[in-house]
Motif scaffolding. Structure first.
Motif, PDB file in Angstrom:
ATOM      1  N   VAL A  54       0.731  -1.178  -0.028  1.00  0.00           N
ATOM      2  CA  VAL A  54       0.105   0.059  -0.080  1.00  0.00           C
ATOM      3  C   VAL A  54       0.904   1.317   0.035  1.00  0.00           C
ATOM      4  N   PHE A  55       1.928   1.307   0.575  1.00  0.00           N
ATOM      5  CA  PHE A  55       2.992   2.323   0.705  1.00  0.00           C
ATOM      6  C   PHE A  55       3.500   2.494  -0.636  1.00  0.00           C
ATOM      7  N   ALA A  56       3.800   1.754  -1.231  1.00  0.00           N
ATOM      8  CA  ALA A  56       4.323   1.591  -2.604  1.00  0.00           C
ATOM      9  C   ALA A  56       3.196   2.339  -3.595  1.00  0.00           C
ATOM     10  N   ALA A  57       2.202   1.675  -3.503  1.00  0.00           N
ATOM     11  CA  ALA A  57       0.882   2.313  -4.125  1.00  0.00           C
ATOM     12  C   ALA A  57       0.896   3.606  -4.122  1.00  0.00           C
ATOM     13  N   VAL A  58       0.817   4.154  -2.751  1.00  0.00           N
ATOM     14  CA  VAL A  58       0.694   5.495  -2.596  1.00  0.00           C
ATOM     15  C   VAL A  58       1.737   6.458  -2.935  1.00  0.00           C
ATOM     16  N   ALA A  59       3.186   5.959  -2.982  1.00  0.00           N
ATOM     17  CA  ALA A  59       4.364   6.712  -3.629  1.00  0.00           C
ATOM     18  C   ALA A  59       3.989   6.904  -5.169  1.00  0.00           C
ATOM     19  N   GLU A  60       3.714   5.726  -5.769  1.00  0.00           N
ATOM     20  CA  GLU A  60       3.539   5.809  -7.348  1.00  0.00           C
ATOM     21  C   GLU A  60       2.315   6.731  -7.545  1.00  0.00           C
ATOM     22  N   ALA A  61       1.168   6.496  -6.944  1.00  0.00           N
ATOM     23  CA  ALA A  61       0.124   7.285  -7.187  1.00  0.00           C
ATOM     24  C   ALA A  61       0.406   8.975  -7.165  1.00  0.00           C
ATOM     25  N   SER A  62       1.160   9.295  -5.977  1.00  0.00           N
ATOM     26  CA  SER A  62       1.348  10.510  -5.690  1.00  0.00           C
ATOM     27  C   SER A  62       2.342  11.011  -6.652  1.00  0.00           C
ATOM     28  N   GLY A  77      -4.817  -9.414   6.377  1.00  0.00           N
ATOM     29  CA  GLY A  77      -4.087  -8.782   5.245  1.00  0.00           C
ATOM     30  C   GLY A  77      -4.787  -7.595   5.178  1.00  0.00           C
ATOM     31  N   VAL A  78      -6.119  -7.323   5.093  1.00  0.00           N
ATOM     32  CA  VAL A  78      -6.723  -6.070   4.886  1.00  0.00           C
ATOM     33  C   VAL A  78      -6.474  -4.945   5.936  1.00  0.00           C
ATOM     34  N   MET A  79      -6.156  -5.599   7.219  1.00  0.00           N
ATOM     35  CA  MET A  79      -5.954  -4.803   8.358  1.00  0.00           C
ATOM     36  C   MET A  79      -4.609  -3.859   8.054  1.00  0.00           C
ATOM     37  N   HIS A  80      -3.570  -4.712   7.533  1.00  0.00           N
ATOM     38  CA  HIS A  80      -2.256  -3.976   7.014  1.00  0.00           C
ATOM     39  C   HIS A  80      -2.413  -3.115   6.145  1.00  0.00           C
ATOM     40  N   LEU A  81      -3.664  -2.664   5.350  1.00  0.00           N
ATOM     41  CA  LEU A  81      -3.862  -1.805   4.309  1.00  0.00           C
ATOM     42  C   LEU A  81      -3.830  -0.178   5.213  1.00  0.00           C
ATOM     43  N   ILE A  82      -4.552  -0.159   6.264  1.00  0.00           N
ATOM     44  CA  ILE A  82      -5.062   0.893   6.713  1.00  0.00           C
ATOM     45  C   ILE A  82      -4.105   2.210   7.090  1.00  0.00           C
ATOM     46  N   ASN A  83      -2.793   2.037   7.156  1.00  0.00           N
ATOM     47  CA  ASN A  83      -1.875   3.006   7.545  1.00  0.00           C
ATOM     48  C   ASN A  83      -1.649   3.517   6.323  1.00  0.00           C
ATOM     49  N   GLY A  84      -1.506   2.999   5.112  1.00  0.00           N
ATOM     50  CA  GLY A  84      -0.989   3.443   3.727  1.00  0.00           C
ATOM     51  C   GLY A  84      -2.279   3.968   3.110  1.00  0.00           C
ATOM     52  N   LEU A  85      -3.654   3.433   3.592  1.00  0.00           N
ATOM     53  CA  LEU A  85      -4.579   4.204   3.259  1.00  0.00           C
ATOM     54  C   LEU A  85      -4.872   5.681   3.729  1.00  0.00           C
ATOM     55  N   MET A  86      -4.675   5.696   5.278  1.00  0.00           N
ATOM     56  CA  MET A  86      -4.517   6.875   5.632  1.00  0.00           C
ATOM     57  C   MET A  86      -3.709   7.994   5.229  1.00  0.00           C
ATOM     58  N   ASP A  87      -2.637   7.504   4.433  1.00  0.00           N
ATOM     59  CA  ASP A  87      -1.264   8.434   4.129  1.00  0.00           C
ATOM     60  C   ASP A  87      -1.807   8.835   2.673  1.00  0.00           C
ATOM     61  N   ALA A  88      -2.486   7.889   2.189  1.00  0.00           N
ATOM     62  CA  ALA A  88      -3.285   8.232   0.682  1.00  0.00           C
ATOM     63  C   ALA A  88      -4.094   9.228   0.789  1.00  0.00           C
ATOM     64  N   ARG A  89      -4.896   9.083   1.810  1.00  0.00           N
ATOM     65  CA  ARG A  89      -6.069  10.086   1.917  1.00  0.00           C
ATOM     66  C   ARG A  89      -5.401  11.530   2.224  1.00  0.00           C
ATOM     67  N   LYS A  90      -4.305  11.546   3.163  1.00  0.00           N
ATOM     68  CA  LYS A  90      -3.705  12.849   3.484  1.00  0.00           C
ATOM     69  C   LYS A  90      -2.795  13.240   2.385  1.00  0.00           C
ATOM     70  N   GLU A  91      -2.349  12.472   1.308  1.00  0.00           N
ATOM     71  CA  GLU A  91      -1.527  12.936   0.097  1.00  0.00           C
ATOM     72  C   GLU A  91      -2.393  13.282  -1.063  1.00  0.00           C
TER      73      GLU A  91
END
Length: 177
Positions: A54-62, A77-91
């Protein structure tokens, strides 16, 4: 033409400009990953942990401004997505998370790895849709894509394995985005 709901998902994501999906393989995602292999225009980057993906996806999308997909399998597995999705929302990063889900026959039975995606992703996602029958696939996928691209942020598509493997509804074709 889409054979399964998972094929329809990848066709619609490809039309929306998704060229890469980060993620991990797991039981709930097996039909989704099998369909992805039938769509070679979208590159799958297997990661060791959903949070890396998820952090790689956020970096690429940003960096590119283009939507990027990420997959996480049911429960932890999906629980591990939450931090990156919070970052994607902020970014303001257009990340579309495909959250593997338990089979529909087990929903609301307190089954192992059951998680209510609407409650869990509420703070992190601009839109969360759960596909519980093939007829709603196109509407949920379209809403997730449009929200991620237009509103510039993360969305979640919760997709049970039995629905992902089900036949795509007749006349299902990707919509132009």
């Amino acid at each position: 033409m889409a054979n399964t709901v998972a094929d329809l998902l990848w066709e619609m994501l490809k039309q929306a400009g998704v060229s890469r999906c980060y993620g991990i393989v797991g039981d709930a995602l097996n039909p989704v990953i099998a369909a992805l292999h039938r769509h070679p225009d979208i590159e799958f980057i297997h990661v060791r942990h959903e949070e890396y993906g998820v952090f790689a996806a956020v970096a690429e999308a940003s960096l590119t401004g283009k939507p990027v997909a990420v997959c996480g399998t049911a429960g932890p597995g999906v629980m591990h997505l939450i931090n990156g999705l919070m970052d994607a929302r902020k970014e303001g990063a257009p990340v579309i998370a495909i959250a593997g889900d338990i089979d529909t026959s087990l929903m609301d039975t307190a089954a192992l790895q059951e998680l209510n995606p609407h409650k869990f992703f509420d703070a992190a996602s601009l839109y969360t849709g759960r596909i519980v029958n093939p007829q709603q696939a196109r509407a949920v996928i379209s809403t997730a894509i449009l929200t991620a691209v237009v509103e510039r942020g993360p969305t979640v598509i919760s997709l049970p394995g039995d629905i992902a493997a089900a036949a795509a509804p007749a006349g299902s074709h990707p919509l132009a985005i």
